[in-house]
Structure formats: structure tokens, C-alpha cells
Design an enzyme around this catalytic site. Structure first.
Site, short mmCIF file in Angstrom:
data_model
loop_
_atom_site.label_atom_id
_atom_site.label_comp_id
_atom_site.label_asym_id
_atom_site.label_seq_id
_atom_site.Cartn_x
_atom_site.Cartn_y
_atom_site.Cartn_z
N ARG A 1 0.85 -1.19 0.00
CA ARG A 1 0.00 0.00 0.00
C ARG A 1 0.89 1.24 0.00
NH1 ARG A 1 -2.96 -0.65 5.32
NH2 ARG A 1 -3.97 1.29 4.73
N SER B 1 0.47 4.01 1.93
CA SER B 1 0.51 4.80 3.17
C SER B 1 1.94 4.82 3.71
CB SER B 1 -0.43 4.21 4.22
OG SER B 1 0.13 3.03 4.77
N LYS C 1 -2.54 -8.09 11.18
CA LYS C 1 -3.91 -7.91 11.67
C LYS C 1 -4.88 -7.50 10.55
CE LYS C 1 -3.25 -3.16 13.46
NZ LYS C 1 -4.22 -2.45 12.66
N ASP C 2 -4.35 -7.07 9.39
CA ASP C 2 -5.21 -6.73 8.25
C ASP C 2 -5.50 -7.93 7.35
OD1 ASP C 2 -5.30 -4.05 9.00
OD2 ASP C 2 -3.55 -3.52 7.79
N THR D 1 -11.17 6.02 17.76
CA THR D 1 -10.55 4.75 17.37
C THR D 1 -11.30 4.20 16.16
OG1 THR D 1 -10.06 2.46 18.01
CG2 THR D 1 -11.99 3.47 19.03
N SER E 1 -11.30 0.91 15.71
CA SER E 1 -11.39 -0.51 16.05
C SER E 1 -12.54 -0.83 16.99
CB SER E 1 -10.06 -0.94 16.70
OG SER E 1 -10.20 -2.13 17.41
N LEU E 2 -13.42 -1.75 16.56
CA LEU E 2 -14.51 -2.21 17.44
C LEU E 2 -13.93 -2.96 18.64
CD1 LEU E 2 -17.16 -3.51 14.87
CD2 LEU E 2 -17.02 -1.26 15.96
N ARG E 3 -12.80 -3.63 18.45
CA ARG E 3 -12.14 -4.34 19.54
C ARG E 3 -11.74 -3.37 20.65
NH1 ARG E 3 -7.05 -4.24 20.90
NH2 ARG E 3 -6.51 -3.17 18.96
N ARG E 4 -11.09 -2.26 20.27
CA ARG E 4 -10.70 -1.27 21.27
C ARG E 4 -11.93 -0.63 21.89
NH1 ARG E 4 -6.55 1.04 16.92
NH2 ARG E 4 -4.73 -0.25 17.39
N ARG F 1 -10.87 7.34 11.13
CA ARG F 1 -10.31 6.65 9.97
C ARG F 1 -9.14 7.44 9.39
NH1 ARG F 1 -12.93 3.65 6.53
NH2 ARG F 1 -10.80 3.28 5.85
N VAL G 1 -2.00 6.95 9.80
CA VAL G 1 -1.55 7.45 11.11
C VAL G 1 -1.44 8.97 11.13
CG1 VAL G 1 0.36 7.45 12.77
CG2 VAL G 1 -0.35 5.30 11.70
N THR H 1 -3.01 11.19 9.27
CA THR H 1 -4.35 11.79 9.21
C THR H 1 -5.02 11.74 10.57
OG1 THR H 1 -4.59 11.12 6.90
CG2 THR H 1 -6.61 11.64 8.10
N ARG H 2 -4.87 10.63 11.25
CA ARG H 2 -5.52 10.49 12.57
C ARG H 2 -4.90 11.44 13.59
NH1 ARG H 2 -6.61 3.92 13.14
NH2 ARG H 2 -6.96 3.57 10.91
N CYS I 1 -11.02 -8.95 10.47
CA CYS I 1 -10.08 -8.10 11.22
C CYS I 1 -10.79 -6.86 11.76
CB CYS I 1 -8.90 -7.70 10.32
SG CYS I 1 -9.37 -7.02 8.74
#
Length: 318
Positions: free
Chosen positions: A14, A16, A86-87, A130, A132-135, A152, A155, A157-158, A245
Site C-alpha cells: 500500500r 501509506s 492484523k489486516d 478509534t 477498532s470495534l475491539r478497542r 479513519r 496514522v 491523518t488520525r 479483522c
């Protein structure tokens, strides 16, 4: 045995900054191992990179950041693809395999804020970002008075959204910040008890065609045994749960001597329910990968017996 080294090797990646860091990290290792081989990057944009205004879980988590790279492997425009593990979907497309698991970097989540030194300092109604639904489910379980909003983008951009005041704090992967030289932005790493990592978090994996014996031989020295066994257990758990993921599933394995231990969690997004289990197995060196797989399946089945299937069904139909 002498490895037949090709003149060139192409890595699909990618575009990024973090993905390029990861691809160049692998490129450097390969060039040191095989000085006569030229390694090139094929930079690509994935569906997950294009759709930035929708939470990942809403657009389908499976393969959002890897499909285009996998097509390049199929079409032989690339020899390997470098991914954040993790992706990577739990089931790979036919004809492709993970040829190497690199040594895991920091697996933790990082708390980043310009206002607060610690997550515990955040007052009621403060905004936490975040993707992430996990977080989200784990933090909501521990602190139910925060406003957790989707975040979204790459890194940079966030971090810009945080710096612009859109969020009071955000949670990012520690490894991503460290790889980009942004350690100074980390206020603290979240304890595993608060936020168990995602399956494969902190690990890089190299995907290739499963019939390409030369490439598989070239990648063999990059394999890190401890990481491989840990993430095989984690991914077996996630696969048994039929999770992608981008679901509220956490799984993290550790290897101490011959003892492989796997912690697994599944939570409701509102944080009201958080299922947990921890199990261990003793590796015998006869079929360690098989034992790691069995451990993952056992942990998943324990979570399912606690009601994980009902939670995940609700998530998939939201």
C-alpha cells in the site's frame, strides 16, 4: 542447499507511510541476505484506503487492505506482498500463502492525547477516537462515560484530527507509531488487561504464491518461530469464531519456554458484555503448529460456549 536467487524481486505494498515503511523494512532485509538481487516496490491503493468516511466494519472487514495486492500476486506483477498481519483475512485465497512471519514488534495499543497523560484522566463525555470495534468494546467496558467516535485514515491523518481538536484523545497501535518514529506522541501503552491486542497486532507477514518454491526458500530466513506459533494460535481462534479483522474480537498469545498461552475476548460494542478466556498448551516440537491451531480452536470454542456467537451475530447485522 544453494538458493537460486532471481535478478529482481517485486514487493506489492500500500502507499501509506506506514505500509511503505514496512515494505522497505522487508526490502532492506532481503537485499542484505541476497546482495545480487534487486528489490523493487509496486505501490498500490486498496479499497480500505479509498473509503475513508465510513467505519471499516460497515464496509466489510475482510481483505479491505490486501485484495489489490493479492491480485498483483495472482497476475505475477509482484512476487510478494507485505502486510500488517492484523489486516490479513483469516482464510487466504486459493493459491496464496503466508511465506514468512517476521518477529513481532510491540503488540500493544497506545494512548495519544494533547490534553491528558493517561486514559484514566479523561473526564465524562470526553471524546476518544478509534477505528477498532475491539478497542471500543474493551474501553467502553472499563470506562462507560466516554464518547467513543470512529476515526479513519492513515496514522498522520488520525494525528492531524487529534491536533485539530476533533478528539480529546485517540488510540493507535504502538508498533505503527514506533515504526514511523512517532514514539514521542505515545502518552502510555494500554495494559493488556484493559485492552487485549488484536489478532496478529504488531506482526508483519509476507504473502506469496504457494507454488513459488524459489520465493518460499528466499523468505525462510525471515521466519520468526516464536511469532509464527503465537499468531497461528491467534488466527485459528479468530477463524473458528468466523471473525474478520474488523470485529470486537481480541486475541493474544505468548510463548514461555514450551508453554503457549492464548488469551481471547469477544465483547459487545457498547461494552456491557465482555467475554474472556485464557488457555495454555505444552509444545512438544513434534507438531507445534498443529498444537497452536488446536489451542486457538479450544479458546474460540470456550468463547462460543459463553455466547460469543450471539454477540458477533448482532455486530454483523448492525
Amino acid at each position: 542447499m544453494t538458493i537460486s536467487t532471481p535478478d529482481t524481486l517485486t514487493i506489492a505494498t500500500r502507499q501509506s507511510p506506514l505500509a511503505l515503511w514496512q515494505a522497505n523494512f522487508v526490502k532492506d532485509i532481503l537485499e542484505k541476505l541476497y546482495p545480487t538481487m534487486k528489490v523493487k516496490l509496486l505501490e498500490m491503493v486498496t479499497k480500505g484506503d479509498k473509503i475513508l468516511d465510513t467505519p471499516l466494519a460497515k464496509i466489510g472487514g475482510k481483505g479491505l487492505f490486501v485484495k489489490e495486492l493479492e491480485n498483483a500476486l495472482y497476475e505475477k506483477r509482484a512476487d510478494i506482498a507485505v502486510h500488517s498481519l492484523k489486516d490479513v483475512p483469516m482464510v487466504l485465497p486459493e493459491g496464496l500463502t503466508l511465506g514468512a512471519y517476521l518477529e513481532r514488534h510491540a503488540p500493544t495499543d497506545a494512548f495519544v492525547s494533547n490534553k491528558y497523560l493517561h486514559l484514566d484522566e479523561m473526564p465524562a463525555e470526553a471524546i476518544l477516537g478509534t477505528s477498532s470495534l475491539r478497542r471500543e468494546c474493551q474501553i467502553a467496558h472499563a470506562k462507560d462515560n466516554l464518547v467513543i467516535k470512529s476515526l479513519r485514515g492513515n496514522v498522520g491523518t488520525r494525528l492531524s484530527k487529534l491536533d485539530n481538536g476533533e478528539y480529546d484523545a485517540i488510540i493507535l497501535a504502538t508498533s505503527g507509531l514506533q515504526r514511523l518514529g512517532l514514539d514521542a506522541r505515545i502518552r502510555h501503552e494500554l495494559d493488556d488487561e484493559l485492552s487485549l491486542p488484536a489478532v496478529g497486532q504488531g506482526a508483519l507477514a509476507i504473502e506469496c504464491r504457494d507454488d513459488d518454491e524459489i520465493i518460499l526458500s528466499l523468505l525462510a530466513p525471515l521466519n520468526h518461530t516464536q511469532t509464527r506459533l503465537c499468531v497461528i494460535a491467534e488466527r485459528a481462534m479468530n477463524r473458528t469464531l468466523e471473525g474478520g479483522c474488523q470485529v470486537p474480537i481480541a486475541g493474544f498469545a505468548t510463548l514461555n519456554g514450551n508453554t503457549l498461552t492464548l488469551c481471547g475476548r469477544v465483547g459487545s460494542i457498547d461494552g456491557k458484555t465482555l467475554l474472556k478466556t485464557t488457555q495454555s498448551t505444552t509444545l512438544t516440537h513434534d507438531d507445534d503448529e498443529g498444537l497452536a491451531q488446536i489451542l486457538g480452536i479450544q479458546v474460540a470454542n470456550d468463547l462460543l460456549s459463553q455466547g460469543a456467537d450471539k454477540i458477533l451475530k448482532e455486530v454483523y447485522h448492525t
